[in-house]
Design a protein around this motif. Structure first.
Motif, short mmCIF file in Angstrom:
data_model
loop_
_atom_site.label_atom_id
_atom_site.label_comp_id
_atom_site.label_asym_id
_atom_site.label_seq_id
_atom_site.Cartn_x
_atom_site.Cartn_y
_atom_site.Cartn_z
N PHE A 236 22.20 51.57 29.15
CA PHE A 236 23.31 52.16 29.90
C PHE A 236 24.46 51.18 29.97
CE2 PHE A 236 25.70 52.98 33.77
CZ PHE A 236 26.03 54.31 33.59
N ASP A 237 25.60 51.60 29.46
CA ASP A 237 26.79 50.77 29.56
C ASP A 237 27.96 51.66 29.96
OD1 ASP A 237 26.69 52.09 27.12
OD2 ASP A 237 27.75 50.53 26.05
N ALA A 238 28.98 51.03 30.53
CA ALA A 238 30.12 51.79 31.03
C ALA A 238 31.33 50.87 31.13
CB ALA A 238 29.80 52.38 32.40
N ASP A 239 32.49 51.47 31.34
CA ASP A 239 33.72 50.72 31.55
C ASP A 239 33.95 50.56 33.04
OD1 ASP A 239 34.33 50.52 28.84
OD2 ASP A 239 35.21 52.51 28.81
N TYR A 240 34.44 49.37 33.43
CA TYR A 240 34.66 49.06 34.84
C TYR A 240 36.07 48.52 35.06
CZ TYR A 240 29.71 49.75 35.53
OH TYR A 240 28.48 50.31 35.59
N VAL A 241 36.60 48.77 36.25
CA VAL A 241 37.95 48.36 36.63
C VAL A 241 37.90 47.03 37.36
CG1 VAL A 241 39.97 48.98 38.01
CG2 VAL A 241 38.62 50.77 36.91
N TYR A 242 38.76 46.09 36.94
CA TYR A 242 38.87 44.77 37.57
C TYR A 242 40.34 44.40 37.69
CZ TYR A 242 33.96 44.16 36.35
OH TYR A 242 32.61 44.33 36.22
N TYR A 243 40.66 43.54 38.64
CA TYR A 243 41.97 42.92 38.64
C TYR A 243 41.99 41.92 37.49
CZ TYR A 243 43.39 45.11 42.88
OH TYR A 243 43.74 46.07 43.79
N ARG A 244 43.10 41.83 36.81
CA ARG A 244 43.21 40.95 35.65
C ARG A 244 42.81 39.52 36.01
NH1 ARG A 244 48.22 42.37 34.01
NH2 ARG A 244 47.34 44.18 33.02
N GLY A 245 41.80 39.00 35.32
CA GLY A 245 41.34 37.64 35.54
C GLY A 245 40.39 37.48 36.73
N LYS A 246 40.00 38.56 37.37
CA LYS A 246 39.11 38.50 38.53
C LYS A 246 37.80 39.22 38.22
CE LYS A 246 42.46 36.95 41.24
NZ LYS A 246 42.52 35.60 41.68
N GLU A 247 36.84 39.05 39.10
CA GLU A 247 35.55 39.73 38.95
C GLU A 247 35.35 40.82 40.01
OE1 GLU A 247 33.33 39.59 36.45
OE2 GLU A 247 34.85 38.35 35.50
N PRO B 200 37.42 44.68 41.58
CA PRO B 200 36.36 45.33 42.34
C PRO B 200 35.15 45.74 41.51
CG PRO B 200 38.14 46.90 42.01
CD PRO B 200 38.58 45.58 41.42
N GLY B 201 35.25 45.88 40.20
CA GLY B 201 34.09 46.23 39.37
C GLY B 201 33.58 47.63 39.59
N LEU B 202 34.51 48.60 39.64
CA LEU B 202 34.13 50.00 39.87
C LEU B 202 34.31 50.81 38.59
CD1 LEU B 202 35.96 50.52 43.27
CD2 LEU B 202 33.51 50.21 42.90
N SER B 203 33.43 51.79 38.39
CA SER B 203 33.57 52.64 37.21
C SER B 203 34.46 53.85 37.50
CB SER B 203 32.21 53.10 36.71
OG SER B 203 31.55 53.86 37.68
N VAL B 204 34.66 54.17 38.76
CA VAL B 204 35.58 55.25 39.12
C VAL B 204 36.97 54.67 39.29
CG1 VAL B 204 33.81 56.67 40.22
CG2 VAL B 204 35.11 55.04 41.59
N THR B 205 37.99 55.48 39.05
CA THR B 205 39.36 55.01 39.14
C THR B 205 40.13 55.65 40.28
OG1 THR B 205 40.09 56.68 37.56
CG2 THR B 205 39.47 54.51 36.69
N ARG B 206 39.51 56.61 40.94
CA ARG B 206 40.14 57.27 42.08
C ARG B 206 39.09 57.43 43.18
NH1 ARG B 206 45.32 60.25 40.31
NH2 ARG B 206 45.49 59.39 38.23
N ALA B 207 39.48 57.09 44.40
CA ALA B 207 38.55 57.20 45.53
C ALA B 207 39.36 57.11 46.82
CB ALA B 207 37.52 56.08 45.50
N PHE B 208 38.83 57.66 47.87
CA PHE B 208 39.45 57.56 49.19
C PHE B 208 38.90 56.33 49.92
CE2 PHE B 208 39.68 62.21 48.55
CZ PHE B 208 41.05 62.32 48.60
N GLY B 209 39.78 55.53 50.50
CA GLY B 209 39.38 54.45 51.39
C GLY B 209 38.73 53.26 50.74
N ASP B 210 38.93 53.03 49.47
CA ASP B 210 38.32 51.87 48.83
C ASP B 210 39.28 50.70 48.88
OD1 ASP B 210 37.19 49.97 47.07
OD2 ASP B 210 35.97 51.57 46.25
N PHE B 211 39.14 49.85 49.90
CA PHE B 211 40.05 48.73 50.08
C PHE B 211 39.84 47.63 49.05
CE2 PHE B 211 39.92 50.73 54.28
CZ PHE B 211 41.26 51.07 54.38
N ASN B 212 38.66 47.58 48.41
CA ASN B 212 38.43 46.61 47.34
C ASN B 212 39.31 46.89 46.14
OD1 ASN B 212 36.47 45.12 48.68
ND2 ASN B 212 34.84 46.48 48.02
N GLY B 213 39.78 48.12 46.01
CA GLY B 213 40.64 48.49 44.90
C GLY B 213 42.10 48.24 45.16
N LYS B 214 42.42 47.63 46.31
CA LYS B 214 43.81 47.34 46.64
C LYS B 214 43.95 45.85 46.91
CE LYS B 214 47.65 48.72 49.40
NZ LYS B 214 48.31 49.85 49.96
N LEU B 215 44.88 45.22 46.22
CA LEU B 215 45.14 43.80 46.38
C LEU B 215 46.64 43.65 46.59
CD1 LEU B 215 43.90 40.94 46.27
CD2 LEU B 215 44.43 40.93 43.83
#
Length: 90
Positions: free
Chosen positions: A34-45, A47-62
């Motif tokens: 099982f492999d997938a694509d994950y979202v990260y801030y450039r150069g960071k580790e 939030p590491g989420l596979s979803v790109t839209r969500a309500f209330g995910d503060f880890n996805g906001k910097l």
């Protein structure tokens, strides 16, 4: 006819939005077979989420950069006589 698309990191349109917002998409093998694509801030580790839209995910906001968006896709379509089912979910 498909009315919506998945909000996942492997979606090309979502990847462009993430890159523009200061993020990057990394392909990872998370477990055997099982492999997938994950979202990260450039150069960071995070939030590491596979979803790109969500309500209330503060880890996805910097600061003012929002990688994980709560903005929905809105689709308008007239119902046809041949339509039998409408499923709405989140």
């Amino acid at each position: 006819e498909r009315l919506t698309r998945d909000h996942v990191a492997s979606n090309t349109r979502e990847q462009l939005r993430i890159l523009t917002s200061g993020g990057e998409v990394k392909h990872k093998n998370v477990q055997k077979g099982f492999d997938a694509d994950y979202v990260y801030y450039r150069g960071k580790e995070f939030p590491g989420l596979s979803v790109t839209r969500a309500f209330g995910d503060f880890n996805g906001k910097l600061g003012n950069r929002q990688l994980i968006s709560s903005e929905p896709d809105v689709v308008t379509r007239r119902l046809r006589e041949s339509d039998e089912v409408l499923v709405m979910g989140s």
